[in-house]
Each structure stands twice: as structure tokens, then as C-alpha cells.
Design a protein around this motif. Structure first.
Motif, PDB file in Angstrom:
ATOM      1  N   UNK A 134       0.712  -1.260   0.112  1.00 30.36           N
ATOM      2  CA  UNK A 134      -0.136  -0.375   0.235  1.00 30.36           C
ATOM      3  C   UNK A 134       1.081   1.118   0.612  1.00 30.36           C
ATOM      4  N   UNK A 135       1.960   1.513   0.546  1.00 31.47           N
ATOM      5  CA  UNK A 135       2.238   2.634   0.821  1.00 31.47           C
ATOM      6  C   UNK A 135       3.915   3.163  -0.474  1.00 31.47           C
ATOM      7  N   UNK A 136       4.526   2.052  -0.821  1.00 34.41           N
ATOM      8  CA  UNK A 136       6.466   2.156  -1.442  1.00 34.41           C
ATOM      9  C   UNK A 136       5.935   2.704  -2.472  1.00 34.41           C
ATOM     10  N   UNK A 137       5.012   1.946  -3.219  1.00 32.89           N
ATOM     11  CA  UNK A 137       4.884   2.865  -4.645  1.00 32.89           C
ATOM     12  C   UNK A 137       3.930   4.474  -4.158  1.00 32.89           C
ATOM     13  N   UNK A 138       3.195   4.734  -3.721  1.00 35.03           N
ATOM     14  CA  UNK A 138       2.835   6.226  -3.548  1.00 35.03           C
ATOM     15  C   UNK A 138       3.877   6.671  -3.124  1.00 35.03           C
ATOM     16  N   UNK A 139       4.917   6.352  -1.822  1.00 38.58           N
ATOM     17  CA  UNK A 139       6.371   7.660  -1.305  1.00 38.58           C
ATOM     18  C   UNK A 139       6.764   7.767  -2.283  1.00 38.58           C
ATOM     19  N   UNK A 140       7.324   6.581  -3.524  1.00 39.23           N
ATOM     20  CA  UNK A 140       8.718   6.806  -4.625  1.00 39.23           C
ATOM     21  C   UNK A 140       7.789   7.885  -5.409  1.00 39.23           C
ATOM     22  N   UNK A 141       5.806   7.463  -5.639  1.00 35.50           N
ATOM     23  CA  UNK A 141       5.922   8.674  -6.207  1.00 35.50           C
ATOM     24  C   UNK A 141       5.767   9.848  -6.603  1.00 35.50           C
ATOM     25  N   UNK A 142       5.267  10.426  -5.438  1.00 35.48           N
ATOM     26  CA  UNK A 142       5.283  11.475  -4.416  1.00 35.48           C
ATOM     27  C   UNK A 142       6.459  12.076  -4.597  1.00 35.48           C
ATOM     28  N   UNK A 143       7.823  11.857  -4.883  1.00 36.41           N
ATOM     29  CA  UNK A 143       8.643  12.254  -4.642  1.00 36.41           C
ATOM     30  C   UNK A 143       9.400  12.267  -5.635  1.00 36.41           C
ATOM     31  N   UNK A 144       9.037  13.709  -7.055  1.00 33.98           N
ATOM     32  CA  UNK A 144       9.153  13.425  -8.337  1.00 33.98           C
ATOM     33  C   UNK A 144      10.721  13.790  -8.410  1.00 33.98           C
ATOM     34  N   UNK A 145      11.238  13.516  -9.397  1.00 31.38           N
ATOM     35  CA  UNK A 145      12.828  13.365  -9.944  1.00 31.38           C
ATOM     36  C   UNK A 145      12.542  15.251 -10.762  1.00 31.38           C
ATOM     37  N   UNK A 146      13.872  15.891 -11.251  1.00 35.67           N
ATOM     38  CA  UNK A 146      14.314  16.994 -11.177  1.00 35.67           C
ATOM     39  C   UNK A 146      13.479  16.958 -13.099  1.00 35.67           C
ATOM     40  N   UNK A 147      13.771  15.743 -13.810  1.00 38.26           N
ATOM     41  CA  UNK A 147      12.848  15.289 -15.291  1.00 38.26           C
ATOM     42  C   UNK A 147      11.057  15.057 -15.114  1.00 38.26           C
ATOM     43  N   UNK A 148      10.757  14.976 -13.702  1.00 43.02           N
ATOM     44  CA  UNK A 148       9.477  15.026 -13.874  1.00 43.02           C
ATOM     45  C   UNK A 148       9.052  15.821 -13.008  1.00 43.02           C
ATOM     46  N   UNK A 149       9.664  17.564 -12.683  1.00 40.87           N
ATOM     47  CA  UNK A 149       9.046  18.281 -12.099  1.00 40.87           C
ATOM     48  C   UNK A 149       8.695  19.150 -13.790  1.00 40.87           C
ATOM     49  N   UNK A 150      10.117  19.085 -14.218  1.00 38.99           N
ATOM     50  CA  UNK A 150      10.201  19.634 -15.936  1.00 38.99           C
ATOM     51  C   UNK A 150       9.514  18.685 -16.555  1.00 38.99           C
ATOM     52  N   UNK A 151       8.448  18.619 -16.383  1.00 41.60           N
ATOM     53  CA  UNK A 151       7.537  17.753 -17.435  1.00 41.60           C
ATOM     54  C   UNK A 151       5.714  18.946 -16.812  1.00 41.60           C
ATOM     55  N   UNK A 152       5.989  18.677 -15.816  1.00 44.58           N
ATOM     56  CA  UNK A 152       4.801  18.977 -14.350  1.00 44.58           C
ATOM     57  C   UNK A 152       4.641  20.884 -14.962  1.00 44.58           C
ATOM     58  N   UNK A 153       6.262  21.484 -14.914  1.00 45.46           N
ATOM     59  CA  UNK A 153       6.408  22.460 -15.273  1.00 45.46           C
ATOM     60  C   UNK A 153       6.023  23.322 -16.221  1.00 45.46           C
ATOM     61  N   UNK A 154       6.078  21.731 -17.515  1.00 41.55           N
ATOM     62  CA  UNK A 154       5.452  22.587 -19.554  1.00 41.55           C
ATOM     63  C   UNK A 154       3.999  22.033 -19.074  1.00 41.55           C
ATOM     64  N   UNK A 155       2.868  21.651 -17.859  1.00 43.54           N
ATOM     65  CA  UNK A 155       2.205  21.256 -18.782  1.00 43.54           C
ATOM     66  C   UNK A 155       1.096  22.759 -18.003  1.00 43.54           C
ATOM     67  N   UNK A 156       2.626  23.358 -17.000  1.00 52.98           N
ATOM     68  CA  UNK A 156       1.878  24.048 -16.309  1.00 52.98           C
ATOM     69  C   UNK A 156       1.707  25.534 -17.089  1.00 52.98           C
ATOM     70  N   UNK A 157       2.871  25.758 -18.191  1.00 54.80           N
ATOM     71  CA  UNK A 157       2.739  26.487 -19.324  1.00 54.80           C
ATOM     72  C   UNK A 157       1.633  26.910 -19.766  1.00 54.80           C
ATOM     73  N   UNK A 158       1.509  25.014 -20.156  1.00 50.51           N
ATOM     74  CA  UNK A 158       0.285  25.117 -21.763  1.00 50.51           C
ATOM     75  C   UNK A 158      -1.085  25.912 -20.230  1.00 50.51           C
ATOM     76  N   UNK A 159      -0.762  25.006 -18.802  1.00 45.28           N
ATOM     77  CA  UNK A 159      -2.092  25.997 -18.267  1.00 45.28           C
ATOM     78  C   UNK A 159      -2.566  27.307 -18.069  1.00 45.28           C
ATOM     79  N   UNK A 160      -1.051  27.620 -17.472  1.00 43.60           N
ATOM     80  CA  UNK A 160      -1.444  29.376 -17.699  1.00 43.60           C
ATOM     81  C   UNK A 160      -1.921  30.198 -19.145  1.00 43.60           C
TER      82      UNK A 160
END
Length: 376
Positions: free
Chosen positions: A127-153
């Protein structure tokens, strides 16, 4: 995947197994592979994961996924199918044979398939390992999210421009073309802007007037002048699968004193929350601080007023760990979260402001750059 290895060791399991399409965030995270056909993911301690895919997908899977790739034929699926014509039972046999022993499953594993595996191998749920893994974003993941945020704006700018260029006439907004501006028209404008960035919007909220007192009402029909308009955009990047999330509340015309005061209180509450976010902070403590701030300003937390959590994690799902609510979670550097206080009163309306950013060792790195607009 050290957390998965630790979970396997703790459970005394031979393998961790997931099954589904890339619509499943867990499978997308583990495989980095986009597929509309269900595939098997299997991982043993100390080894990288293996995916079992249709033969036609073997080459593409090898290019897209960091996992080892095996065809269904090489995994023995079609041989098993000769003796066991039920594809579900045959898939269970493949998984049991590949695992060889006790199997650890994610909580969202298909129930019917798990029931077919259980007579062949013992299973338990992690129940916990994957949610813990996914909750901590790598710099690459953060870059992907930032790109979606730019589209959102960009999409938010389109929505607000459509509202701003329309004139208040009585209790409606009239476009320069003489049409009544509707939630559907603005939602279409938002989704068109998102598509230009390779993102898709679903259930985007464009609610106005009385509708805004209902937290997640999508909104429909003519947009109300001189009243709050909540615009909540949470698109997904079709290429990467990552989401962003942002909300603004605007008024075209003159806001009532009640809505002005609500907007000011929500804005101040959000600034307070920003100041409390950091590595190791307790999400429930931050939530309670905001709730207390709003109560001091004269607003309730139930049955009306501030009736939802303060925020949530964002990644391959628009709502994921960690949470900022009365139950709370401990925040960690690398979490990407929203901060979204809101107030909602039937007969008056609602206000919500939502920004997104990353938890850091000492604070909150806000990804959202869109201004906090109100009366337009």
C-alpha cells in the motif's frame, strides 16, 4: 526502485506485479510506456522490471521503456492458452510462472485477475511503497509538470481574455459578436488552447454565480456578470502523462462586498500556507493554520465556508499523495503540491485560488506564474 525492493523483502515476496494500460498511473510510472492494451509488469529484488507486451509492441517498448521487454509468446501465454482457453486464467498462469513464488500487488490491481492468481501463488497487497516513490518527483518529472503548467497558464489567459472582452449587460456577458457568453464557450476556448500544447482538458470547471457555491460543479449556460466566476484547469500532457492544476476566481463587472471580502480572505490564507510549506512540515498542521485563519476572519469550515482540503499532490494523477487536510501527511522535498484555499456559501457564491509548486528543504518553489486577477 529501492522502496519496492524493501517492500518485497519485508513481505517475503518473490516479485512485485502490476497489470493494466498506461491509463493506470502506477503502470505508467513504472514502465514509462504508453499503451492502450494491458501489459504485465514484474520486478524482482535487485533487478530492473520486466514488461510483457504484445509482439507488435516489443520494438516500441524497447525504445520507450527502461524495463526489460518480453513478448507474450516468449512469456508462454499462447502455449498456456491452448490448455486454458480463458484469457484471464491464462494471464494469471503467465504471472504465476514468471513470479515463481509469493507475489506483491499494488492496491489497484484488477480484482478478477488477482482472484485467478491466488490459487496458483500466494499474494499480498503493497500500500505504501509506490505512493512514496511517486510522491517524490525527480528533476525530470518536475520539468514535465512545469511544461503542463505553462500550457495551463496559456489556457487560463485565453479564458480570462474571452471573459474580459465581453461586456456586462444586465446579469449576462455579451461578446463583441453579440452572443451571450457561456461556460461551454469558455471551456471550448480553454481546451483548444491546451490542445495546441499537446495537452487535454477534461471536466474543466467554468462556473459562475450561484454555481460557484458548489465546489466542483463544472458550470453551464450563460456566465453571470457582477458575480464570481471560478475557472479550474487541470490538464494532462498527452505525451508524458503528467498533470498540472490551477484555479482563479474572477468577476466581470462589480463584485459584491461579500465576494470581495471572501477573495481577500482566501488570498491571505494562501499566502499564509505558502509560508508554512517546507520539507518535514505536517500537512494537517498547515491545513489547521489556514482553517484557523479563515475562522478568525469570520468564515466557517463546515457545512459551508472552507469545506475541502488545502491541497494535494500532483503528478501522473491530478490528485495524489501527499495530502494537506485534517488527516494530513508529512511533506518532503520533491513533493509537487497545490495550495488551494476556498470559501463557498449558497446564495452568495464561491471563491477559490489554486497555485502549484514544489516542496523544498526551506520552503515552497511556486511553479505558477499567472497573476492573481480578480475584477476584470
Amino acid at each position: 526502485m529501492d522502496a519496492l525492493d524493501d517492500a518485497l523483502q519485508k513481505a517475503g515476496a518473490e516479485a512485485f506485479v502490476a497489470y493494466g494500460t498506461s491509463a493506470d498511473a502506477t503502470l505508467r510510472y513504472l514502465t514509462s510506456f504508453r499503451t492502450s492494451d494491458p501489459i504485465i509488469y514484474l520486478k524482482r529484488i535487485g533487478e530492473r522490471g520486466t514488461i510483457v507486451v504484445p509482439a507488435m509492441e516489443v520494438h516500441r517498448a524497447g525504445l520507450e521503456s527502461p524495463c526489460s521487454v518480453m513478448s507474450r509468446a516468449d512469456a508462454g501465454f499462447f502455449t498456456i492458452l491452448k490448455d486454458e482457453p480463458d484469457p484471464l486464467k491464462a494471464t494469471a498462469r503467465v504471472i504465476a510462472d514468471l513470479a515463481g513464488g509469493h507475489i506483491l500487488l499494488p492496491p489497484d490491481f484488477p480484482f478478477g485477475l488477482a482472484m485467478e492468481i491466488e490459487p496458483l501463488r500466494s499474494v499480498s497487497v503493497e500500500r505504501d511503497a509506490l505512493s512514496t516513490l511517486r510522491a517524490i518527483k525527480s528533476p525530470q518529472e518536475m520539468g514535465m509538470i512545469r511544461r503542463v503548467q505553462q500550457a495551463t497558464e496559456d489556457a487560463m489567459n485565453r479564458a480570462i481574455s474571452m471573459i474580459q472582452r465581453s461586456e456586462p449587460v444586465h446579469d449576462q456577458l455579451i461578446t463583441p459578436e453579440g452572443e451571450v457568453l457561456t461556460s461551454e464557450m469558455v471551456r471550448y476556448g480553454i481546451h483548444s488552447a491546451l490542445l495546441r500544447h499537446g495537452c487535454r482538458g477534461m471536466d474543466t470547471i467554468v462556473a459562475s454565480g450561484e454555481e460557484t457555491a458548489d465546489v466542483h460543479l463544472r458550470g453551464s449556460g450563460p456566465i453571470t456578470a457582477d458575480a464570481p466566476i471560478i475557472i479550474d484547469i487541470f490538464p494532462q500532457d498527452e505525451e508524458t502523462g503528467y498533470f498540472a492544476d490551477m484555479t482563479r476566481t474572477v468577476v466581470r463587472g462589480e463584485a459584491t462586498p461579500e465576494i470581495r471580502e471572501m477573495h481577500a480572505a482566501v488570498s491571505d490564507a494562501q499566502i499564509l500556507a505558502f509560508s508554512l510549506v517546507r520539507d518535514g512540515a505536517d500537512g494537517s498542521v498547515i491545513y489547521q493554520a489556514v482553517a484557523s485563519h479563515l475562522r478568525d476572519a469570520g468564515y466557517e469550515t463546515e457545512p459551508n465556508g472552507f469545506v475541502h482540503s488545502l491541497g494535494h499532490g500532483v503528478g501522473l494523477e491530478v490528485h495524489e499523495a501527499p495530502g494537506l487536510s485534517s488527516r494530513g501527511s508529512t511533506l518532503a522535498a520533491g513533493n509537487v503540491i497545490t495550495i488551494e484555499p476556498g470559501l463557498y456559501y449558497p446564495g452568495v457564491g464561491g471563491v477559490r485560488i489554486e497555485d502549484m509548486g514544489a516542496v523544498t528543504k526551506y520552503g515552497f518553489d511556486r511553479f505558477t506564474r499567472f497573476p492573481e486577477v480578480f475584477c476584470i
